[in-house]
Design an enzyme around this catalytic site. Structure first.
Site, PDB file in Angstrom:
ATOM      1  CD  GLU A 276      15.746  10.410   0.603  1.00 23.61           C
ATOM      2  OE1 GLU A 276      16.331  10.228   1.691  1.00 23.61           O
ATOM      3  OE2 GLU A 276      14.865  11.275   0.437  1.00 23.61           O
TER       4      GLU A 276
ATOM      5  CG  ASP B 255      -1.872   1.087   1.354  1.00 28.31           C
ATOM      6  OD1 ASP B 255      -2.809   1.070   0.556  1.00 28.31           O
ATOM      7  OD2 ASP B 255      -1.720   1.983   2.218  1.00 28.31           O
TER       8      ASP B 255
HETATM    9  C1  NOJ Z   1      -4.614   2.964  -0.670  1.00 28.91           C
HETATM   10  C2  NOJ Z   1      -5.748   2.057  -0.341  1.00 28.91           C
HETATM   11  O1  NOJ Z   1      -6.132   1.351  -1.505  1.00 28.91           O
HETATM   12  C3  NOJ Z   1      -6.848   2.939   0.211  1.00 28.91           C
HETATM   13  O2  NOJ Z   1      -8.066   2.239   0.315  1.00 28.91           O
HETATM   14  C4  NOJ Z   1      -6.392   3.499   1.516  1.00 28.91           C
HETATM   15  O3  NOJ Z   1      -7.351   4.414   1.999  1.00 28.91           O
HETATM   16  C5  NOJ Z   1      -5.042   4.231   1.375  1.00 28.91           C
HETATM   17  N1  NOJ Z   1      -4.096   3.548   0.553  1.00 28.91           N
HETATM   18  C6  NOJ Z   1      -4.402   4.430   2.719  1.00 28.91           C
HETATM   19  O4  NOJ Z   1      -3.943   3.211   3.227  1.00 28.91           O
END
Ligand code: NOJ
Length: 504
Positions: free
Chosen positions: A233, A193
């Site tokens: 970075e 993520d």
């Molecule tokens: C991307 C995820 O797909 C989303 O659902 C989330 O709110 C944000 N990252 C934060 O983790």
């Protein structure tokens, strides 16, 4: 490298199948639907977060990385799900959320307790309220003032999602250990993520204003996130994560970036992600010229040895059938499943689900993403087979006519189309491995060749159109008997129709 030939299916566990009567999907529910997924013909499921969480961001705010949230079940349920998936030949990919934790995570509680805390530096604390102009993705200042210790903490998303400090070696070690924990439980890969955001400018320089912005000043898009995302970075962290994930496991990375920046996340010499998500189909103008241009620019930008990938929907974006319209949803499915590279298919898109109206009283997401997260409709009954009739689902359902059971009994349904496309893809060396080449992009049609012997023609308009191809029809999006038609130079396509042809 199974994932080169594989298709990844995104399961949003809250919305897939409830088995314990609380209107929220759970891991037993996913396990119970493995046969459906195997029959659909996908190769892997990516499970969005099911870890212990206060659910302010529906699981992307984790309070224990190595525990299952009780609303989803137990670790034993997880093990049973992995076993069921593997027995059916499906891989399991987990979400890994390195950038932030929940503010209820014991690490953050300890960090916030005092300036002298051993974990103070595990998060990003600075003097000033706020220390600079940075804005959170969900809007408002990215800094949250802490009265007790007189400093602010940085959060790229909600204030309840404090960002970890990846410059601290203890944080790195602790987070990489989380990957090891799940690898040992038998998973096949990770979707990482917010990959671009894990490091921020140590000097805390203000982000510049976005000159084209004319909306409210506290919105994320009002600034160019130069000092908060995609720092060079970040590639060091990508490499550290890749080293931990290794080559036997898949590393997908969430990277929202222009193509030239996106492809850097493949790294060099095996130091990057296997598949940095290519989200560009989510935003492309639905015109043949624009799509051909996107595919060609992406193909040309891929570094040596990099394997492409395509995404048409996910839990953060309006549903594809709502974006392009019902009349184009079949052509969109054919596009996703016939471009070169690994596709990610969002649950329910195989039914042509559209965004569901959510009345203000039922809105729960902090960022307006409820409409695309409506629970999976398995039947037309009041609980849609997702939950027991009479149980209130965590989000409202859409049109009762759109459901799996209905489509199972219709040989021309969207579900049938997806099964057919997935089966064809699996059996076609051209579709799995063949090079991409645009044949035509104009007059409302997009035509491309895959390998030596396969062409895909898509009518991206609501008018009949003609595709310049020859050969014999292998399948069309209507599944209505055009197979075997012999085409000599011009294939007449109905509105929104797509066809796969074999060279004559
Ligand atoms: C991307 C995820 O797909 C989303 O659902 C989330 O709110 C944000 N990252 C934060 O983790």
């Amino acid at each position: 490298m199974w994932w080169r030939r594989g298709v990844v299916y995104e399961v949003y566990p809250r919305s897939f199948q409830d088995t314990d009567g609380d209107g929220v999907g759970d891991l037993r529910g996913v396990a119970g639907r493995i046969q459906y997924l195997a029959r659909l013909g996908v190769d892997a499921i990516w499970l969005t977060p099911f870890y212990a969480s206060p659910m302010r961001d529906f699981g992307y705010d984790i309070s224990d990385h190595c525990a299952v949230d009780p609303s989803f079940g137990t670790l034993e349920d997880f093990d049973a799900l992995v076993a069921a998936a593997h027995a059916a030949g499906l891989r399991v990919v987990l979400d890994f959320v390195p950038n932030h934790t929940s503010d209820r995570h014991p690490w953050f509680r300890e960090s916030r307790a005092s300036r002298e805390s051993a974990k103070r530096d595990w998060y990003i604390w600075r003097d000033g309220n706020p220390p600079n102009n940075w804005i959170a993705v969900f809007g408002g200042s990215a800094w949250q003032w802490d009265e007790a210790t007189g400093q602010s903490h940085y959060h790229a998303y909600l204030p309840e999602q404090p960002d970890l400090n990846w410059r601290n070696p203890e944080v790195r070690a602790a987070m990489l250990a989380v990957l090891g924990f799940w690898k040992a439980r038998g998973v096949d890969g990770f979707r990482v993520d917010a990959m671009r955001q894990v490091l921020k400018d140590p000097q805390l320089r203000d982000n510049p204003a976005a000159e084209s912005w004319s909306g409210a000043p506290d919105r994320y898009d009002s600034l160019i996130p130069r000092f908060t995302t995609d720092l060079d970075e970040v590639q060091e962290v990508v490499a550290a994560i890749r080293a931990e994930i290794g080559d036997a496991h898949l590393f997908m990375a969430e990277v929202t970036a222009p193509i030239e920046r996106l492809v850097r996340y493949y790294g060099t010499a095996g130091e990057g992600a296997h598949l940095p998500f290519n989200f560009h189909l989510l935003w492309v103008d639905w015109r043949p010229e624009a799509i051909a241009d996107l595919v060609e620019r992406y193909e040309a930008a891929l570094p040596d040895g990099a394997w492409p990938n395509w995404v048409l929907g996910n839990h953060d974006q309006p549903r594809v059938a709502s974006r392009v319209g019902a009349g184009q949803a079949r052509a969109a499915a054919m596009l996703l499943l016939t471009l070169r590279g690994t596709p990610t298919l969002y649950y329910g898109d195989e039914l042509g689900l559209v965004d569901v109206d959510v009345p203000p009283s039922r809105v729960v997401d902090p960022d307006g993403r409820d409409p695309e997260r409506s629970p999976m409709p398995w039947t037309g009954s009041p609980g849609r087979g997702f939950c027991a009739d009479g149980v209130e689902p965590w989000l409202p359902f859409g049109d009762p006519a759109l459901n799996v059971a209905e489509q199972e009994s219709d040989p021309r349904s969207m579900l049938a189309l997806h099964r057919r496309l997935l089966a064809l893809r699996r059996s076609s060396a051209d579709l799995l491995e063949g090079a991409y080449e645009t044949i035509a992009a104009g007059g409302g049609v997009l035509v491309y060749r895959r390998g030596a012997g396969t062409a895909v023609s898509l009518n991206l308009t609501s008018q009949p159109a003609v595709a310049p191809v020859s050969g014999s029809v292998v399948m069309t999006t209507g599944l209505d008997g055009r197979e075997g038609e012999v085409i000599e130079g011009s294939l007449l396509l109905r509105p929104g129709e797509g066809a796969i042809t074999a060279a004559g």
